[in-house]
Design a protein around this motif. Sequence first.
Motif, PDB file in Angstrom:
ATOM      1  N   ALA A  46       0.826  -1.207   0.000  1.00 56.44           N
ATOM      2  CA  ALA A  46       0.000   0.000   0.000  1.00 56.44           C
ATOM      3  C   ALA A  46       0.860   1.257   0.000  1.00 56.44           C
ATOM      4  CB  ALA A  46      -0.918  -0.004   1.216  1.00 56.44           C
ATOM      5  N   ILE A  47       1.939   1.237   0.755  1.00 58.05           N
ATOM      6  CA  ILE A  47       2.818   2.414   0.799  1.00 58.05           C
ATOM      7  C   ILE A  47       3.563   2.574  -0.519  1.00 58.05           C
ATOM      8  CG2 ILE A  47       4.885   3.369   1.903  1.00 58.05           C
ATOM      9  CD1 ILE A  47       3.872   2.137   4.516  1.00 58.05           C
ATOM     10  N   ALA A  48       4.027   1.469  -1.094  1.00 61.77           N
ATOM     11  CA  ALA A  48       4.798   1.548  -2.334  1.00 61.77           C
ATOM     12  C   ALA A  48       3.950   2.009  -3.505  1.00 61.77           C
ATOM     13  CB  ALA A  48       5.424   0.197  -2.643  1.00 61.77           C
ATOM     14  N   SER A  49       2.669   1.660  -3.520  1.00 61.24           N
ATOM     15  CA  SER A  49       1.824   2.048  -4.650  1.00 61.24           C
ATOM     16  C   SER A  49       1.303   3.466  -4.527  1.00 61.24           C
ATOM     17  CB  SER A  49       0.646   1.083  -4.768  1.00 61.24           C
ATOM     18  OG  SER A  49      -0.206   1.229  -3.651  1.00 61.24           O
ATOM     19  N   SER A  50       1.524   4.125  -3.399  1.00 67.50           N
ATOM     20  CA  SER A  50       0.980   5.466  -3.214  1.00 67.50           C
ATOM     21  C   SER A  50       1.871   6.554  -3.796  1.00 67.50           C
ATOM     22  CB  SER A  50       0.754   5.741  -1.726  1.00 67.50           C
ATOM     23  OG  SER A  50       1.986   5.793  -1.044  1.00 67.50           O
ATOM     24  N   ARG A  51       3.067   6.228  -4.237  1.00 61.46           N
ATOM     25  CA  ARG A  51       3.935   7.242  -4.837  1.00 61.46           C
ATOM     26  C   ARG A  51       4.663   6.637  -6.028  1.00 61.46           C
ATOM     27  NH1 ARG A  51       6.770   6.373   0.308  1.00 61.46           N
ATOM     28  NH2 ARG A  51       8.534   5.032  -0.127  1.00 61.46           N
ATOM     29  N   PRO A  52       4.993   7.451  -7.019  1.00 60.47           N
ATOM     30  CA  PRO A  52       5.665   6.908  -8.206  1.00 60.47           C
ATOM     31  C   PRO A  52       7.096   6.487  -7.886  1.00 60.47           C
ATOM     32  CG  PRO A  52       5.527   9.290  -8.347  1.00 60.47           C
ATOM     33  CD  PRO A  52       4.732   8.872  -7.136  1.00 60.47           C
ATOM     34  N   ALA A  53       7.621   5.621  -8.720  1.00 56.99           N
ATOM     35  CA  ALA A  53       8.973   5.114  -8.515  1.00 56.99           C
ATOM     36  C   ALA A  53      10.030   6.140  -8.921  1.00 56.99           C
ATOM     37  CB  ALA A  53       9.168   3.830  -9.307  1.00 56.99           C
ATOM     38  N   TYR A  54       9.661   7.137  -9.664  1.00 51.98           N
ATOM     39  CA  TYR A  54      10.601   8.165 -10.099  1.00 51.98           C
ATOM     40  C   TYR A  54      10.125   9.518  -9.597  1.00 51.98           C
ATOM     41  CZ  TYR A  54       6.987   8.873 -13.564  1.00 51.98           C
ATOM     42  OH  TYR A  54       5.792   9.102 -14.165  1.00 51.98           O
ATOM     43  N   GLY A  55      10.957  10.517  -9.751  1.00 51.32           N
ATOM     44  CA  GLY A  55      10.648  11.836  -9.235  1.00 51.32           C
ATOM     45  C   GLY A  55       9.646  12.620 -10.038  1.00 51.32           C
ATOM     46  N   GLY A  56       9.322  12.186 -11.232  1.00 50.85           N
ATOM     47  CA  GLY A  56       8.388  12.908 -12.076  1.00 50.85           C
ATOM     48  C   GLY A  56       9.127  13.845 -13.015  1.00 50.85           C
ATOM     49  N   PRO A  57       8.395  14.503 -13.885  1.00 55.69           N
ATOM     50  CA  PRO A  57       9.049  15.381 -14.855  1.00 55.69           C
ATOM     51  C   PRO A  57       9.656  16.616 -14.192  1.00 55.69           C
ATOM     52  CG  PRO A  57       6.685  15.613 -14.999  1.00 55.69           C
ATOM     53  CD  PRO A  57       6.954  14.477 -14.048  1.00 55.69           C
ATOM     54  N   VAL A  58      10.793  17.013 -14.687  1.00 56.50           N
ATOM     55  CA  VAL A  58      11.477  18.196 -14.176  1.00 56.50           C
ATOM     56  C   VAL A  58      11.699  19.136 -15.353  1.00 56.50           C
ATOM     57  CG1 VAL A  58      13.565  19.073 -13.112  1.00 56.50           C
ATOM     58  CG2 VAL A  58      12.625  16.891 -12.376  1.00 56.50           C
ATOM     59  N   TYR A  59      11.231  20.331 -15.217  1.00 60.18           N
ATOM     60  CA  TYR A  59      11.386  21.318 -16.267  1.00 60.18           C
ATOM     61  C   TYR A  59      12.445  22.317 -15.840  1.00 60.18           C
ATOM     62  CZ  TYR A  59       7.023  19.210 -17.639  1.00 60.18           C
ATOM     63  OH  TYR A  59       6.077  18.309 -17.991  1.00 60.18           O
ATOM     64  N   VAL A  60      13.499  22.418 -16.629  1.00 59.59           N
ATOM     65  CA  VAL A  60      14.618  23.284 -16.279  1.00 59.59           C
ATOM     66  C   VAL A  60      14.606  24.473 -17.226  1.00 59.59           C
ATOM     67  CG1 VAL A  60      17.109  23.459 -16.081  1.00 59.59           C
ATOM     68  CG2 VAL A  60      15.963  21.324 -15.476  1.00 59.59           C
ATOM     69  N   GLU A  61      14.611  25.627 -16.639  1.00 65.14           N
ATOM     70  CA  GLU A  61      14.660  26.850 -17.433  1.00 65.14           C
ATOM     71  C   GLU A  61      16.024  27.491 -17.226  1.00 65.14           C
ATOM     72  OE1 GLU A  61      12.524  31.233 -17.511  1.00 65.14           O
ATOM     73  OE2 GLU A  61      11.506  29.556 -16.577  1.00 65.14           O
ATOM     74  N   GLU A  62      16.618  27.929 -18.316  1.00 63.88           N
ATOM     75  CA  GLU A  62      17.927  28.564 -18.204  1.00 63.88           C
ATOM     76  C   GLU A  62      17.801  29.872 -17.434  1.00 63.88           C
ATOM     77  OE1 GLU A  62      20.139  28.999 -21.775  1.00 63.88           O
ATOM     78  OE2 GLU A  62      19.546  27.040 -22.524  1.00 63.88           O
ATOM     79  N   ALA A  63      18.793  30.125 -16.616  1.00 62.12           N
ATOM     80  CA  ALA A  63      18.796  31.361 -15.840  1.00 62.12           C
ATOM     81  C   ALA A  63      18.995  32.539 -16.788  1.00 62.12           C
ATOM     82  CB  ALA A  63      19.907  31.329 -14.807  1.00 62.12           C
ATOM     83  N   PRO A  64      18.286  33.630 -16.546  1.00 63.17           N
ATOM     84  CA  PRO A  64      18.467  34.791 -17.409  1.00 63.17           C
ATOM     85  C   PRO A  64      19.879  35.351 -17.256  1.00 63.17           C
ATOM     86  CG  PRO A  64      17.141  35.355 -15.521  1.00 63.17           C
ATOM     87  CD  PRO A  64      17.341  33.874 -15.479  1.00 63.17           C
ATOM     88  N   TYR A  65      20.428  35.833 -18.346  1.00 63.51           N
ATOM     89  CA  TYR A  65      21.767  36.396 -18.317  1.00 63.51           C
ATOM     90  C   TYR A  65      21.733  37.672 -17.493  1.00 63.51           C
ATOM     91  CZ  TYR A  65      26.429  37.370 -19.971  1.00 63.51           C
ATOM     92  OH  TYR A  65      27.777  37.601 -20.043  1.00 63.51           O
ATOM     93  N   PRO A  66      22.634  37.804 -16.549  1.00 61.77           N
ATOM     94  CA  PRO A  66      22.587  38.998 -15.694  1.00 61.77           C
ATOM     95  C   PRO A  66      22.840  40.277 -16.496  1.00 61.77           C
ATOM     96  CG  PRO A  66      24.594  37.753 -15.290  1.00 61.77           C
ATOM     97  CD  PRO A  66      23.753  36.935 -16.221  1.00 61.77           C
ATOM     98  N   ALA A  67      22.203  41.352 -16.076  1.00 59.79           N
ATOM     99  CA  ALA A  67      22.356  42.624 -16.774  1.00 59.79           C
ATOM    100  C   ALA A  67      23.770  43.161 -16.616  1.00 59.79           C
ATOM    101  CB  ALA A  67      21.350  43.634 -16.244  1.00 59.79           C
ATOM    102  N   CYS A  68      24.400  42.930 -15.464  1.00 59.89           N
ATOM    103  CA  CYS A  68      25.760  43.398 -15.221  1.00 59.89           C
ATOM    104  C   CYS A  68      26.616  42.224 -14.778  1.00 59.89           C
ATOM    105  CB  CYS A  68      25.776  44.471 -14.136  1.00 59.89           C
ATOM    106  SG  CYS A  68      24.878  45.957 -14.601  1.00 59.89           S
ATOM    107  N   ARG A  69      27.881  42.253 -15.166  1.00 57.65           N
ATOM    108  CA  ARG A  69      28.806  41.199 -14.758  1.00 57.65           C
ATOM    109  C   ARG A  69      30.192  41.798 -14.584  1.00 57.65           C
ATOM    110  NH1 ARG A  69      28.355  40.976 -20.215  1.00 57.65           N
ATOM    111  NH2 ARG A  69      30.242  40.535 -21.395  1.00 57.65           N
ATOM    112  N   MET A  70      31.024  41.092 -13.832  1.00 62.83           N
ATOM    113  CA  MET A  70      32.398  41.528 -13.594  1.00 62.83           C
ATOM    114  C   MET A  70      33.307  40.845 -14.607  1.00 62.83           C
ATOM    115  SD  MET A  70      32.161  43.618 -11.069  1.00 62.83           S
ATOM    116  CE  MET A  70      33.814  43.840 -10.481  1.00 62.83           C
TER     117      MET A  70
END
Length: 90
Positions: A46-70
């Motif tokens: 019952a416990i094992a069937s209540s959650r998926p075996a994997y973490g699920g889909p992960v959507y990764v968005e690229e970080a915006p390029y900073p306006a200023c940099r050193m």
Amino acid sequence: MKKTFAAFVAVATIAGSLASTPASAQRGVAAGVAAGLLGGAIIGGAIASSRPAYGGPVYVEEAPYPACRMVRERYWDGYDWRYRRVEVCN
């Protein structure tokens, strides 16, 4: 909801095992072992069937390029080439 149900089943199983009659040596240990294995298999399933075996889909968005940099800049100070860090903004 599923976690609540699983917790309720676990509590009910423990309460049922405490309320049952004590084991008797006349019936042997096999009945207690079989009941424990069966109960563990039911609760584990019952416990094992209540959650998926994997973490699920992960959507990764690229970080915006900073306006200023050193950046490191090379410059001539009149005697020698030197380096300094300069903030560059786009």
